[in-house]
Every structure is written in structure tokens, then in C-alpha cells.
Design a protein around this motif. Structure first.
Motif, short mmCIF file in Angstrom:
data_model
loop_
_atom_site.label_atom_id
_atom_site.label_comp_id
_atom_site.label_asym_id
_atom_site.label_seq_id
_atom_site.Cartn_x
_atom_site.Cartn_y
_atom_site.Cartn_z
N PHE A 1 -7.45 6.39 -0.66
CA PHE A 1 -6.81 5.08 -0.56
C PHE A 1 -6.87 4.37 -1.90
CE2 PHE A 1 -8.48 6.22 3.57
CZ PHE A 1 -7.48 5.87 4.46
N SER A 2 -5.77 4.35 -2.60
CA SER A 2 -5.67 3.57 -3.84
C SER A 2 -4.28 3.76 -4.41
CB SER A 2 -6.69 4.03 -4.88
OG SER A 2 -6.41 3.46 -6.15
N ASP A 3 -3.67 2.67 -4.88
CA ASP A 3 -2.37 2.78 -5.53
C ASP A 3 -2.45 3.59 -6.81
OD1 ASP A 3 -1.37 1.18 -3.52
OD2 ASP A 3 -1.42 -0.67 -4.72
N ASP B 1 0.43 2.95 1.88
CA ASP B 1 0.39 2.11 0.68
C ASP B 1 -0.30 0.79 1.01
OD1 ASP B 1 1.69 4.01 -0.79
OD2 ASP B 1 3.65 3.03 -0.71
N ALA B 2 -1.06 0.28 0.05
CA ALA B 2 -1.80 -0.97 0.26
C ALA B 2 -0.87 -2.12 0.63
CB ALA B 2 -2.59 -1.31 -1.00
N ALA B 3 0.31 -2.18 0.02
CA ALA B 3 1.24 -3.28 0.30
C ALA B 3 1.69 -3.26 1.76
CB ALA B 3 2.44 -3.21 -0.63
N ASP B 4 1.93 -2.07 2.30
CA ASP B 4 2.36 -1.96 3.70
C ASP B 4 1.24 -2.37 4.65
OD1 ASP B 4 4.86 -1.04 2.91
OD2 ASP B 4 4.27 1.06 3.01
N ASP C 1 -9.47 -2.63 -5.52
CA ASP C 1 -8.51 -3.27 -6.44
C ASP C 1 -7.13 -3.34 -5.81
OD1 ASP C 1 -10.58 -3.33 -8.28
OD2 ASP C 1 -9.85 -1.61 -9.45
N SER C 2 -6.69 -2.23 -5.19
CA SER C 2 -5.38 -2.21 -4.55
C SER C 2 -5.31 -3.21 -3.41
CB SER C 2 -5.07 -0.80 -4.02
OG SER C 2 -5.01 0.15 -5.06
N GLY C 3 -6.39 -3.31 -2.63
CA GLY C 3 -6.42 -4.25 -1.52
C GLY C 3 -6.35 -5.69 -1.97
N VAL C 4 -7.09 -6.03 -3.00
CA VAL C 4 -7.09 -7.41 -3.52
C VAL C 4 -5.68 -7.79 -3.96
CG1 VAL C 4 -7.90 -8.90 -5.39
CG2 VAL C 4 -9.52 -7.42 -4.18
N ARG C 5 -5.07 -6.93 -4.73
CA ARG C 5 -3.72 -7.23 -5.23
C ARG C 5 -2.71 -7.34 -4.08
NH1 ARG C 5 -3.86 -3.74 -8.74
NH2 ARG C 5 -3.06 -2.00 -7.54
#
Length: 406
Positions: free
Chosen positions: A151-153, A171-174, A202-206
Motif C-alpha cells: 500500500f503506497s502510491d 489507490d489511496a485517493a480512491d 504518506d500516501s494516506g495523509v496526502r
């Protein structure tokens, strides 16, 4: 699996994608080691197997996720080898080379180089963000396709530096957009984000910040969980001190269960929300059970989806996979079997490429459109994070298990 995990019957975007690739894994099945047109008279040499090198976190902090993915990988290989994979004019077998990276990114990168030199045509692995990212960097250098389970962009971005990497997880955005919809439906006005250290956090925060910007939910505070095995107590106390209506824990197991316990000890009595990295049995076990009861998770909708009556090829495949998993390991599938889908996608790419050449495998992987066991995938030249957004569902912990909520 008696029926391949790719279905062409669902009339959604995923169904259209699957219809476009409806015969992806159905064609060309014949006895292993035979030419499809040779009447069984010729065998493929042993060194012409499809060799897949898997670097997995079978020990260390990623073991809660990786052990289950190894089992999924082995079940998928067993299924494929019952019929063989038509590649050109030969039927190939899958040969797995599985190594334990100990949840160490440097070891994972070394595995990638060693297994490629030893003849691996493709790589699978990395259930943690940092380990999968290390594998992606190595795969690019080695020009070897990687199907990542982490799990990471950063596993697939920036794309110019990740042309050989493909990510099967959402994807984190989805996930973030589905999470924000859930927060709004639960009338959560103020939320704290508690994110793990590293690329997944990091991906989750963004992603969550971007999703919240256009919502009516206020992000009261963002707190990062410490890495390196340090105590989560101080981070949990900072999160609880903001007095939120809910806390989003963006992390992978076993950190998810530990964070939930520390949040409850710190006085948080509101709702808990997890991303897909939390959904393994470890999160629900032992001392975690009371802390996570009632918590929500956004996760691919395959979880617990083995209905007795299956109406599509994908549902039949999920049911069959769940049966085989339970038969072998004594428990039901409590995760998204990304590794099984990875192997099926790779086999399909080899069939379409009529070759085991690494460059051709990469080229055909980025055209894959299919309905897998975990969800729908649509890889393109511009998108190597292939899990479709409408594959996601919402689950809630109820009486110590994951129950479908929406």
C-alpha cells in the motif's frame, strides 16, 4: 480454482472491462507440458517454466499480511499448473521461488536482483509500503516486471520511474474518497488522522487531506505513528486530546490493532476507521478485540464474499478460492487475495505476449483489464495502480468479525 477469477457478466465499468478481456484466462487450456496443436506429442523443457520470484515479509512486522498472501500465491499456482499456461506453441508451468525478506526493504531489493539473475521472469511481493517501494526501485533497474501487493502510491509513482511496476492494492485517493463518504454518513464532524510512518502513511495523509477539502468534515489534527517498534502511546494521546468524533487509522496490521488499543487507553470513545491495510485476522485478535469492535474499514468488496449461490464467474472463483484456502489452512479468507490475482494477471500477460520475455510481459501487463478475486483491474500505459474504485466496499467489525456494511 475450477473457474478463472475473471468475469464478464457484471454490467458495470468493471463488467465492461472484464467483457473486453472475457477470454483472458479461459482459452488454450490443455494438458501441462503439451503443445496446444500437437496432440500431446511434445513437452516443454523444464527450464521454460514461467518463473515467478516472490519476496514476502514472512517474518517481521509484515508477516500478518504476507503469510496469507503466500498461501494465496501457492493456491493460484497449483490451479494454473493443473492445466498449464499456453505461451506461444507450448504449455508452460508456473514455478514459484519464494523468499522471506524479514520485512526489510534492503533484503527485498537484494532478493529482486538475486531472483532475476537466477532466471525469474517476473517478481511478486512487498506487502508493506516501504518493502514494495524498494522492490519497485530494484525492478526498474533490472527491467523485470513487478506485481506489488503493498500500500503506497510511491510503488507506481512517478510513472516515468516505475514503468516495470504494477500495484494490485487500491489507490489511496480512491480509499480516501470512500472514507470521506463514510465519515459524512456517520455524521463525523471532526476527525483526526493517525497515519503510520513511511510511504503508506504518506500516501494516506496526502489523499485524505485532499478528499476532506471538498467535504464538510473537519480534519482536526494529523498525527504520525512512530516507526522502529516505538510505543504508540504518545501519538494516541495527541490524537485523543483533539477530542475528535472519529479517528482514521491509516496503517497496516499489526500496527492497526496496537493503535486502536492505545487510542482507547488514551480516552477516545468515538468511532474508528481503517484503510484496507488493517483487514487481516490479527487486527481482531486477543487484546485488540474490544478496542476494534464497531470499527469501520474501507476494503475491496471480496471480503467474506463466498456466497453459497454464485451468479457470475468471479463469484464462483471467489467461492472456490475460499473453499481451497479453508481446506488447506483451516480458516476462511480474511483478506484480499492480491497475490492470487497477481499470478493470474501475469499468466494472462504471458499468454497474450506469446513469450516469457520480461519486456513483452511488461508491455502486456499494462493492457490487462479483468475481474479478479479481490476486485476489478484496469492497467494502462498511464496507470499502473490498477484496482478499480468501484471494487471497494465498507466493512464493520461485528462480534469479532468483518461484516459488510455498505
Amino acid at each position: 480454482m475450477a473457474t478463472p477469477a475473471f468475469d464478464s457478466t457484471v454490467l458495470t465499468r468493471r463488467g465492461v472491462l472484464a467483457a473486453a478481456a472475457g477470454s483472458l484466462l479461459l482459452a488454450g487450456c490443455g494438458p501441462q507440458g503439451q503443445r496446444p496443436d500437437a496432440g500431446g506429442s511434445s513437452s516443454a523443457p523444464g527450464d521454460q517454466n514461467l518463473v515467478v520470484g516472490a519476496s514476502l515479509e514472512l517474518s517481521g512486522r509484515g508477516a500478518a499480511l504476507a503469510v496469507a498472501q503466500r498461501r494465496a500465491l501457492e493456491i493460484a499456482a497449483e490451479s494454473l499448473n493443473r492445466s498449464g499456461i499456453p505461451v506461444g506453441n507450448l504449455m508452460r508451468s508456473v514455478r514459484l521461488e519464494i523468499r522471506d525478506n524479514g520485512s526489510d526493504p534492503e533484503v527485498a531489493a537484494r532478493h529482486a536482483a538475486e531472483m532475476t539473475r537466477a532466471g525469474a521472469h517476473a517478481l511478486v511481493g512487498g506487502v508493506l509500503g516501504d518493502t514494495a517501494t524498494a522492490l519497485a526501485v530494484a525492478a526498474q533497474r533490472l527491467k523485470t516486471p513487478l506485481l506489488a501487493l503493498g500500500f503506497s502510491d510511491r510503488i507506481v509513482l512517478p510513472l516515468a520511474d516505475r514503468t516495470f511496476s504494477f500495484k494490485l492494492t487500491p489507490d489511496a485517493a480512491d480509499v480516501a474518497r470512500r472514507m470521506v463518504d463514510l465519515l459524512a454518513s456517520q455524521r463525523v464532524g471532526r476527525v483526526v488522522l493517525l497515519a503510520e510512518d513511511g510511504p503508506h502513511g504518506d500516501s494516506g495523509v496526502r489523499a485524505l487531506k485532499e478528499a476532506l477539502d471538498s467535504s464538510g468534515v473537519d480534519l482536526a489534527r494529523t498525527v504520525r505513528l512512530p516507526g522502529g517498534g516505538q510505543s504508540f502511546r504518545a501519538a494516541a494521546e495527541r490524537a485523543a486530546a483533539a477530542d475528535p468524533d472519529g479517528v482514521v487509522v491509516w496503517a497496516t496490521a499489526p500496527d492497526t490493532g496496537t493503535a486502536a488499543r492505545e487510542l482507547r487507553r488514551a480516552g477516545h470513545r468515538g468511532a474508528l476507521f481503517f484503510d484496507a491495510g488493517a483487514v487481516v485476522d490479527d487486527t481482531l485478535r486477543g487484546a485488540n478485540a474490544k478496542a476494534v469492535e464497531g470499527a469501520y474499514a474501507v476494503h475491496p468488496a471480496c471480503l467474506g464474499g463466498s456466497a453459497l449461490t454464485a451468479t457470475s464467474g468471479a463469484q464462483v472463483a471467489r467461492r472456490d478460492f475460499d473453499y481451497r484456502y479453508t481446506q488447506k489452512h483451516g480458516s476462511s479468507v480474511g483478506f484480499a487475495p492480491y497475490a492470487a490475482d497477481a499470478l493470474q494477471l501475469l499468466a494472462a500477460a504471458a499468454r497474450k505476449a506469446t513469450s516469457l520475455d520480461r519486456g513483452r510481459l511488461r508491455a502486456f501487463l499494462q493492457t490487462q483489464m479483468a475481474e479478479g478475486i479481490a476486485g476489478g483491474y484496469a492497467f494502462t500505459a498511464d496507470r499502473h495502480g490498477g484496482m478499480e474504485a468501484d471494487s471497494l466496499g465498507v466493512y464493520q467489525v461485528s462480534q469479532g468479525g468483518w461484516a459488510r456494511y455498505a
